[in-house]
Motif scaffolding. Structure first.
Motif, PDB file in Angstrom:
ATOM      1  N   GLN A  37       5.582  19.565  -4.705  1.00 13.92           N
ATOM      2  CA  GLN A  37       6.403  18.704  -4.375  1.00 13.92           C
ATOM      3  C   GLN A  37       8.180  18.548  -5.678  1.00 13.92           C
ATOM      4  OE1 GLN A  37       4.617  14.870  -4.739  1.00 13.92           O
ATOM      5  NE2 GLN A  37       6.385  13.724  -3.106  1.00 13.92           N
ATOM      6  N   VAL A  38       9.000  18.012  -4.414  1.00 16.15           N
ATOM      7  CA  VAL A  38       9.626  17.580  -5.598  1.00 16.15           C
ATOM      8  C   VAL A  38      10.937  15.827  -5.472  1.00 16.15           C
ATOM      9  CG1 VAL A  38      12.851  18.032  -5.538  1.00 16.15           C
ATOM     10  CG2 VAL A  38      10.949  19.315  -4.734  1.00 16.15           C
ATOM     11  N   HIS A  39      10.616  14.956  -6.356  1.00 14.19           N
ATOM     12  CA  HIS A  39      11.200  13.826  -6.143  1.00 14.19           C
ATOM     13  C   HIS A  39      12.738  13.384  -6.692  1.00 14.19           C
ATOM     14  CE1 HIS A  39      10.936   9.686  -6.839  1.00 14.19           C
ATOM     15  NE2 HIS A  39      11.446   9.756  -7.589  1.00 14.19           N
ATOM     16  N   TYR A  40      13.553  13.035  -6.207  1.00 15.16           N
ATOM     17  CA  TYR A  40      14.792  13.039  -6.295  1.00 15.16           C
ATOM     18  C   TYR A  40      14.823  11.425  -7.319  1.00 15.16           C
ATOM     19  CZ  TYR A  40      15.875  16.905  -4.050  1.00 15.16           C
ATOM     20  OH  TYR A  40      15.772  18.030  -3.280  1.00 15.16           O
ATOM     21  N   GLN A  41      15.523  11.270  -8.282  1.00 17.81           N
ATOM     22  CA  GLN A  41      15.888  10.105  -8.638  1.00 17.81           C
ATOM     23  C   GLN A  41      17.483  10.058  -9.385  1.00 17.81           C
ATOM     24  OE1 GLN A  41      14.475   6.787  -8.075  1.00 17.81           O
ATOM     25  NE2 GLN A  41      16.623   6.051  -8.636  1.00 17.81           N
ATOM     26  N   LEU A  42      18.532   9.548  -8.067  1.00 21.97           N
ATOM     27  CA  LEU A  42      19.401   9.828  -8.395  1.00 21.97           C
ATOM     28  C   LEU A  42      20.213   8.297  -8.455  1.00 21.97           C
ATOM     29  CD1 LEU A  42      21.336  12.308  -5.863  1.00 21.97           C
ATOM     30  CD2 LEU A  42      19.948  12.719  -7.982  1.00 21.97           C
ATOM     31  N   ASP A  43      21.256   8.078 -10.040  1.00 24.82           N
ATOM     32  CA  ASP A  43      21.307   7.012 -10.238  1.00 24.82           C
ATOM     33  C   ASP A  43      23.000   7.409 -10.417  1.00 24.82           C
ATOM     34  OD1 ASP A  43      18.295   6.092 -10.493  1.00 24.82           O
ATOM     35  OD2 ASP A  43      18.886   6.836 -12.916  1.00 24.82           O
ATOM     36  N   ASN A  44      23.894   5.538 -10.152  1.00 29.17           N
ATOM     37  CA  ASN A  44      24.733   5.314  -9.730  1.00 29.17           C
ATOM     38  C   ASN A  44      25.755   5.778  -8.942  1.00 29.17           C
ATOM     39  OD1 ASN A  44      26.923   3.598 -10.817  1.00 29.17           O
ATOM     40  ND2 ASN A  44      27.460   5.275 -12.015  1.00 29.17           N
ATOM     41  N   LEU A  45      24.797   5.785  -7.513  1.00 24.59           N
ATOM     42  CA  LEU A  45      25.655   6.298  -6.731  1.00 24.59           C
ATOM     43  C   LEU A  45      26.696   5.079  -5.904  1.00 24.59           C
ATOM     44  CD1 LEU A  45      22.252   8.858  -4.710  1.00 24.59           C
ATOM     45  CD2 LEU A  45      24.827   9.581  -6.216  1.00 24.59           C
ATOM     46  N   PHE A  46      27.384   5.946  -5.262  1.00 25.29           N
ATOM     47  CA  PHE A  46      28.241   4.921  -4.006  1.00 25.29           C
ATOM     48  C   PHE A  46      28.888   3.869  -5.247  1.00 25.29           C
ATOM     49  CE2 PHE A  46      24.743   6.600  -1.094  1.00 25.29           C
ATOM     50  CZ  PHE A  46      25.859   7.825  -0.458  1.00 25.29           C
ATOM     51  N   ASN A  47      29.389   4.558  -5.984  1.00 27.77           N
ATOM     52  CA  ASN A  47      29.962   3.195  -6.640  1.00 27.77           C
ATOM     53  C   ASN A  47      28.888   1.869  -7.536  1.00 27.77           C
ATOM     54  OD1 ASN A  47      32.334   4.783  -7.226  1.00 27.77           O
ATOM     55  ND2 ASN A  47      33.245   3.770  -5.091  1.00 27.77           N
ATOM     56  N   GLY A  48      28.248   2.500  -7.598  1.00 22.92           N
ATOM     57  CA  GLY A  48      27.088   1.766  -8.432  1.00 22.92           C
ATOM     58  C   GLY A  48      25.946   0.831  -7.134  1.00 22.92           C
ATOM     59  N   ASN A  49      26.263   0.475  -5.648  1.00 20.70           N
ATOM     60  CA  ASN A  49      26.205   0.164  -4.481  1.00 20.70           C
ATOM     61  C   ASN A  49      24.679   0.282  -4.385  1.00 20.70           C
ATOM     62  OD1 ASN A  49      24.971  -0.155  -2.174  1.00 20.70           O
ATOM     63  ND2 ASN A  49      26.840  -1.230  -1.636  1.00 20.70           N
ATOM     64  N   GLU A  51      21.794  -0.770  -2.978  1.00 19.81           N
ATOM     65  CA  GLU A  51      21.136  -0.803  -1.302  1.00 19.81           C
ATOM     66  C   GLU A  51      21.563   0.460  -0.993  1.00 19.81           C
ATOM     67  OE1 GLU A  51      21.648  -2.731   2.404  1.00 19.81           O
ATOM     68  OE2 GLU A  51      21.637  -3.818   1.042  1.00 19.81           O
ATOM     69  N   LEU A  52      22.187   1.173  -0.985  1.00 23.83           N
ATOM     70  CA  LEU A  52      22.995   2.374  -0.419  1.00 23.83           C
ATOM     71  C   LEU A  52      22.103   4.039  -1.222  1.00 23.83           C
ATOM     72  CD1 LEU A  52      27.245   2.381   0.501  1.00 23.83           C
ATOM     73  CD2 LEU A  52      24.471   2.729   1.775  1.00 23.83           C
ATOM     74  N   GLY A  53      22.309   3.087  -2.874  1.00 30.53           N
ATOM     75  CA  GLY A  53      22.384   4.205  -3.427  1.00 30.53           C
ATOM     76  C   GLY A  53      20.294   4.481  -3.606  1.00 30.53           C
ATOM     77  N   GLU A  54      19.284   3.385  -3.160  1.00 35.51           N
ATOM     78  CA  GLU A  54      18.096   3.209  -2.518  1.00 35.51           C
ATOM     79  C   GLU A  54      17.855   4.224  -1.415  1.00 35.51           C
ATOM     80  OE1 GLU A  54      17.218  -0.270  -3.019  1.00 35.51           O
ATOM     81  OE2 GLU A  54      17.020  -0.983  -5.550  1.00 35.51           O
ATOM     82  N   GLN A  55      18.965   3.839  -0.562  1.00 35.26           N
ATOM     83  CA  GLN A  55      18.205   4.523   0.675  1.00 35.26           C
ATOM     84  C   GLN A  55      19.009   5.693   0.449  1.00 35.26           C
ATOM     85  OE1 GLN A  55      17.751   3.423   3.578  1.00 35.26           O
ATOM     86  NE2 GLN A  55      16.867   1.167   2.249  1.00 35.26           N
ATOM     87  N   MET A  56      19.359   6.585   0.020  1.00 35.56           N
ATOM     88  CA  MET A  56      19.730   7.915  -0.448  1.00 35.56           C
ATOM     89  C   MET A  56      19.065   8.664  -0.855  1.00 35.56           C
ATOM     90  SD  MET A  56      21.412  11.144   0.116  1.00 35.56           S
ATOM     91  CE  MET A  56      23.253  10.114   0.204  1.00 35.56           C
ATOM     92  N   ASN A  57      18.425   8.298  -1.961  1.00 27.98           N
ATOM     93  CA  ASN A  57      17.277   8.514  -2.808  1.00 27.98           C
ATOM     94  C   ASN A  57      15.849   8.516  -1.667  1.00 27.98           C
ATOM     95  OD1 ASN A  57      17.876   9.539  -5.633  1.00 27.98           O
ATOM     96  ND2 ASN A  57      18.327   7.109  -5.819  1.00 27.98           N
ATOM     97  N   LYS A  58      15.692   7.821  -1.193  1.00 27.03           N
ATOM     98  CA  LYS A  58      14.597   7.047  -0.329  1.00 27.03           C
ATOM     99  C   LYS A  58      15.115   8.858   1.186  1.00 27.03           C
ATOM    100  CE  LYS A  58      11.852   4.517   3.499  1.00 27.03           C
ATOM    101  NZ  LYS A  58      11.571   5.840   4.031  1.00 27.03           N
ATOM    102  N   PHE A  59      16.295   8.629   1.986  1.00 30.58           N
ATOM    103  CA  PHE A  59      16.546   9.784   2.444  1.00 30.58           C
ATOM    104  C   PHE A  59      16.093  11.017   1.745  1.00 30.58           C
ATOM    105  CE2 PHE A  59      18.680  12.719   3.661  1.00 30.58           C
ATOM    106  CZ  PHE A  59      18.710  13.189   4.822  1.00 30.58           C
ATOM    107  N   LEU A  60      16.454  11.327   0.324  1.00 33.02           N
ATOM    108  CA  LEU A  60      16.028  12.838   0.126  1.00 33.02           C
ATOM    109  C   LEU A  60      14.543  12.931  -0.450  1.00 33.02           C
ATOM    110  CD1 LEU A  60      18.693  12.351  -3.136  1.00 33.02           C
ATOM    111  CD2 LEU A  60      18.987  13.721  -0.789  1.00 33.02           C
ATOM    112  N   ASN A  61      14.383  11.732  -0.541  1.00 32.67           N
ATOM    113  CA  ASN A  61      12.785  12.115  -1.127  1.00 32.67           C
ATOM    114  C   ASN A  61      11.669  11.940   0.431  1.00 32.67           C
ATOM    115  OD1 ASN A  61      12.681  12.136  -3.949  1.00 32.67           O
ATOM    116  ND2 ASN A  61      12.808  10.090  -3.454  1.00 32.67           N
ATOM    117  N   ASP A  62      11.957  11.634   1.801  1.00 30.84           N
ATOM    118  CA  ASP A  62      11.597  11.609   2.997  1.00 30.84           C
ATOM    119  C   ASP A  62      11.962  13.313   3.380  1.00 30.84           C
ATOM    120  OD1 ASP A  62      10.482   9.589   2.370  1.00 30.84           O
ATOM    121  OD2 ASP A  62      11.974   7.811   4.682  1.00 30.84           O
ATOM    122  N   ASN A  63      12.835  14.044   2.562  1.00 33.94           N
ATOM    123  CA  ASN A  63      13.260  15.020   3.644  1.00 33.94           C
ATOM    124  C   ASN A  63      12.920  16.842   2.287  1.00 33.94           C
ATOM    125  OD1 ASN A  63      13.896  14.176   6.356  1.00 33.94           O
ATOM    126  ND2 ASN A  63      14.653  12.639   5.101  1.00 33.94           N
TER     127      ASN A  63
END
Length: 102
Positions: A37-49, A51-63
Motif C-alpha cells: 500500500q502507499v499512503h500520501y500525506q502532502l501538507d501546505n497544498l493550495f496556499n495552505g487551504n 479543505e482543498l489539501g485534505e480533499q487532495m490527500n483523500k483523492f491520492l489515498n483513494d486512488n
C-alpha cells in the motif's frame, strides 16, 4: 509512505577479457516493484487551504494503486538505473574470479 515495498533487481552478464582477468559486464537488467500500500500525506497544498489539501490527500489515498502503477514503476526504473551504474563500475574493477573462493 510505502508499506512493505519490494524491489527486485536482476541482470544477466557477459564476461569480458581484459589483460589476464575476466570482468563481468551486466546486460538485460530488470527492475520490478510492488508495494502492499502507499499512503500520501502532502501538507501546505493550495496556499495552505486545509479543505482543498485534505480533499487532495483523500483523492491520492483513494486512488493509490493507479497512481503507484504510474509513479512507482518510474521510481523503481530510476533506482534500477542507479544500481546498474554502481554495479557496472564495481564489476569493471573487480575481476570475476575474485567473487568465488578456491
Amino acid at each position: 509512505m510505502l508499506l512493505e515495498p519490494t524491489i527486485n533487481y536482476s541482470f544477466e552478464y557477459d564476461l569480458k577479457q581484459r589483460g589476464k582477468n575476466e570482468y563481468m559486464v551486466p546486460k538485460n537488467t530488470l527492475t520490478t516493484y510492488i508495494a502492499k500500500q502507499v499512503h500520501y500525506q502532502l501538507d501546505n497544498l493550495f496556499n495552505g487551504n486545509v479543505e482543498l489539501g485534505e480533499q487532495m490527500n483523500k483523492f491520492l489515498n483513494d486512488n493509490w494503486k493507479e497512481i503507484d502503477r504510474e509513479i512507482g514503476l518510474k521510481l523503481a526504473e530510476a533506482a534500477g538505473e542507479i544500481v546498474s551504474a554502481l554495479l557496472t563500475n564495481f564489476f569493471a574493477k573487480v575481476p570475476f574470479a575474485e567473487f568465488f573462493e578456491d
